[in-house]
Design a protein around this motif. Sequence first.
Motif, PDB file in Angstrom:
ATOM      1  N   GLU A 241       0.811  -1.221   0.000  1.00 50.77           N
ATOM      2  CA  GLU A 241       0.000   0.000   0.000  1.00 50.77           C
ATOM      3  C   GLU A 241       0.842   1.267   0.000  1.00 50.77           C
ATOM      4  N   GLN A 242       2.141   1.140   0.201  1.00 49.87           N
ATOM      5  CA  GLN A 242       2.969   2.322   0.427  1.00 49.87           C
ATOM      6  C   GLN A 242       3.068   3.236  -0.785  1.00 49.87           C
ATOM      7  N   GLY A 243       3.003   2.678  -1.995  1.00 51.79           N
ATOM      8  CA  GLY A 243       3.065   3.523  -3.177  1.00 51.79           C
ATOM      9  C   GLY A 243       1.752   4.235  -3.457  1.00 51.79           C
ATOM     10  N   ALA A 244       0.636   3.613  -3.051  1.00 47.83           N
ATOM     11  CA  ALA A 244      -0.684   4.152  -3.393  1.00 47.83           C
ATOM     12  C   ALA A 244      -1.163   5.234  -2.441  1.00 47.83           C
ATOM     13  N   ILE A 245      -0.634   5.275  -1.218  1.00 50.61           N
ATOM     14  CA  ILE A 245      -1.195   6.195  -0.211  1.00 50.61           C
ATOM     15  C   ILE A 245      -0.959   7.660  -0.542  1.00 50.61           C
ATOM     16  N   PHE A 246      -0.052   7.948  -1.499  1.00 51.42           N
ATOM     17  CA  PHE A 246       0.195   9.340  -1.866  1.00 51.42           C
ATOM     18  C   PHE A 246      -0.745   9.816  -2.972  1.00 51.42           C
ATOM     19  N   GLY A 247      -1.622   8.948  -3.442  1.00 48.17           N
ATOM     20  CA  GLY A 247      -2.584   9.355  -4.452  1.00 48.17           C
ATOM     21  C   GLY A 247      -3.709  10.172  -3.850  1.00 48.17           C
ATOM     22  N   ARG A 248      -4.346  10.967  -4.686  1.00 54.35           N
ATOM     23  CA  ARG A 248      -5.446  11.800  -4.202  1.00 54.35           C
ATOM     24  C   ARG A 248      -6.626  10.918  -3.779  1.00 54.35           C
ATOM     25  N   PHE A 249      -7.123  11.143  -2.565  1.00 57.27           N
ATOM     26  CA  PHE A 249      -8.241  10.418  -1.949  1.00 57.27           C
ATOM     27  C   PHE A 249      -7.888   8.974  -1.608  1.00 57.27           C
ATOM     28  N   ALA A 250      -6.612   8.632  -1.684  1.00 55.36           N
ATOM     29  CA  ALA A 250      -6.206   7.265  -1.350  1.00 55.36           C
ATOM     30  C   ALA A 250      -6.098   7.115   0.161  1.00 55.36           C
ATOM     31  N   ARG A 251      -6.557   5.964   0.680  1.00 49.07           N
ATOM     32  CA  ARG A 251      -6.460   5.673   2.108  1.00 49.07           C
ATOM     33  C   ARG A 251      -6.107   4.200   2.273  1.00 49.07           C
ATOM     34  N   GLY A 252      -5.195   3.926   3.187  1.00 50.96           N
ATOM     35  CA  GLY A 252      -4.765   2.567   3.424  1.00 50.96           C
ATOM     36  C   GLY A 252      -5.758   1.786   4.267  1.00 50.96           C
ATOM     37  N   SER A 253      -5.481   0.503   4.424  1.00 45.58           N
ATOM     38  CA  SER A 253      -6.383  -0.360   5.196  1.00 45.58           C
ATOM     39  C   SER A 253      -6.454   0.062   6.660  1.00 45.58           C
ATOM     40  N   ALA A 254      -5.386   0.665   7.185  1.00 47.85           N
ATOM     41  CA  ALA A 254      -5.377   1.105   8.584  1.00 47.85           C
ATOM     42  C   ALA A 254      -6.277   2.314   8.808  1.00 47.85           C
ATOM     43  N   ALA A 255      -6.756   2.943   7.706  1.00 50.17           N
ATOM     44  CA  ALA A 255      -7.571   4.151   7.827  1.00 50.17           C
ATOM     45  C   ALA A 255      -9.031   3.854   8.135  1.00 50.17           C
ATOM     46  N   ARG A 256      -9.415   2.584   8.123  1.00 50.77           N
ATOM     47  CA  ARG A 256     -10.817   2.259   8.390  1.00 50.77           C
ATOM     48  C   ARG A 256     -11.184   2.686   9.802  1.00 50.77           C
ATOM     49  N   GLY A 257     -12.272   3.421   9.907  1.00 47.83           N
ATOM     50  CA  GLY A 257     -12.730   3.878  11.213  1.00 47.83           C
ATOM     51  C   GLY A 257     -12.045   5.141  11.691  1.00 47.83           C
ATOM     52  N   VAL A 258     -11.117   5.696  10.898  1.00 42.65           N
ATOM     53  CA  VAL A 258     -10.419   6.929  11.269  1.00 42.65           C
ATOM     54  C   VAL A 258     -10.867   8.042  10.334  1.00 42.65           C
ATOM     55  N   GLU A 259     -11.245   9.195  10.925  1.00 46.19           N
ATOM     56  CA  GLU A 259     -11.694  10.324  10.117  1.00 46.19           C
ATOM     57  C   GLU A 259     -10.579  10.784   9.180  1.00 46.19           C
ATOM     58  N   GLY A 260     -10.920  11.094   7.944  1.00 49.81           N
ATOM     59  CA  GLY A 260      -9.929  11.588   7.000  1.00 49.81           C
ATOM     60  C   GLY A 260     -10.489  11.603   5.595  1.00 49.81           C
ATOM     61  N   LEU A 261      -9.824  12.393   4.722  1.00 46.71           N
ATOM     62  CA  LEU A 261     -10.283  12.536   3.350  1.00 46.71           C
ATOM     63  C   LEU A 261      -9.312  11.943   2.341  1.00 46.71           C
ATOM     64  N   GLY A 262      -8.120  11.560   2.777  1.00 44.97           N
ATOM     65  CA  GLY A 262      -7.149  10.963   1.875  1.00 44.97           C
ATOM     66  C   GLY A 262      -6.514  11.941   0.913  1.00 44.97           C
ATOM     67  N   ILE A 263      -6.351  13.195   1.344  1.00 48.64           N
ATOM     68  CA  ILE A 263      -5.752  14.188   0.449  1.00 48.64           C
ATOM     69  C   ILE A 263      -4.495  14.817   1.048  1.00 48.64           C
ATOM     70  N   GLY A 264      -4.261  14.619   2.360  1.00 49.38           N
ATOM     71  CA  GLY A 264      -3.125  15.255   3.029  1.00 49.38           C
ATOM     72  C   GLY A 264      -1.782  14.818   2.486  1.00 49.38           C
ATOM     73  N   LEU A 265      -1.584  13.508   2.302  1.00 52.68           N
ATOM     74  CA  LEU A 265      -0.302  13.014   1.796  1.00 52.68           C
ATOM     75  C   LEU A 265      -0.091  13.434   0.344  1.00 52.68           C
TER      76      LEU A 265
END
Length: 311
Positions: A241-265
């Motif tokens: 997952e390490q290459g994909a997490i820098f994509g726009r709106f991308a969120r890793g499996s650990a992000a489940r249940g955690v607030e976020g939009l997947g745009i910060g990285l």
Amino acid sequence: MIPAALCLLGLAALGAGGWLFWQARRTLRRLDAMLASAIDGGFVEEDYDESALSSLESRMARVLHGSAAANRALAEEQAAVQSLISDISHQARTPMANVLLYASLLEESGLTEAQRARLAPLQAQAGKLHFLLENLLRASRLETGLLQLAPAEGPVDPLLEQAAAQAGAAALQKGVALAVQPCGAAACFDARWTAEALDNLVDNAVKYTPSGGRVTLSAALAESFCRVDVADTGPGIPESEQGAIFGRFARGSAARGVEGLGIGLYLARQIAAGQGGYIRVRSAPGQGSVFSLYLPRRSSAKGATVAHGGA
């Protein structure tokens, strides 16, 4: 007479072989030039006289011309999408700001507890939407080059301390220890936007680190870069997952249940790239993560414009 004829035949064979060798080398040089031009994004079929090309060169030219046309079409589509996102985000900013304003005024107007309970989720969702619009607008400006970065040489420690102060309240509320390890290093960076990138990295670290964990900010010097590390004791990120997490709106499996939009990285990486830097992550499940922001130690002779894509 026979030896003379043999000599002439030998010379003719050598001449033919030399001509074929020259032709082969010429073809390879031209193919190499075509490929180099295509890699640089500047291949134009009209640059080549097809009547003078070999069959192989002609086919290669047609393939590269089709690829160049497809790339141009894709770039135009991406530009249109970015322009649409920018327009929508810009037009929606003021209405969203007004929604938040009137919700705040409503909260101060002597509501009952039941009414406050209904207002709270409205404010939360409006705040999330406002945050998304602001970040989409930033992203579109970064991608289209409308935003010019202004890197200047300066100390890195204040950058770390500012990021720690920004995330201090959230870390304290969650029970996450937040530490800064100053190093006295200097680098070349745009203070405002680099702070934004680092804030995103620290915010993510605090967000995904469980109560009782630790987030550490530090910096170290390399030959050409100053490396700013944000280390956490969170769940870690699988290598897949390490290459994909820098994509726009991308969120890793650990992000489940955690607030976020997947745009910060995504924003952090764009900002780093626009200054001639880059971001890397070192992580493994159960071993936490270290996000490293690499900042050039010296200013470039060229002006800094945010680049498309990332390192």
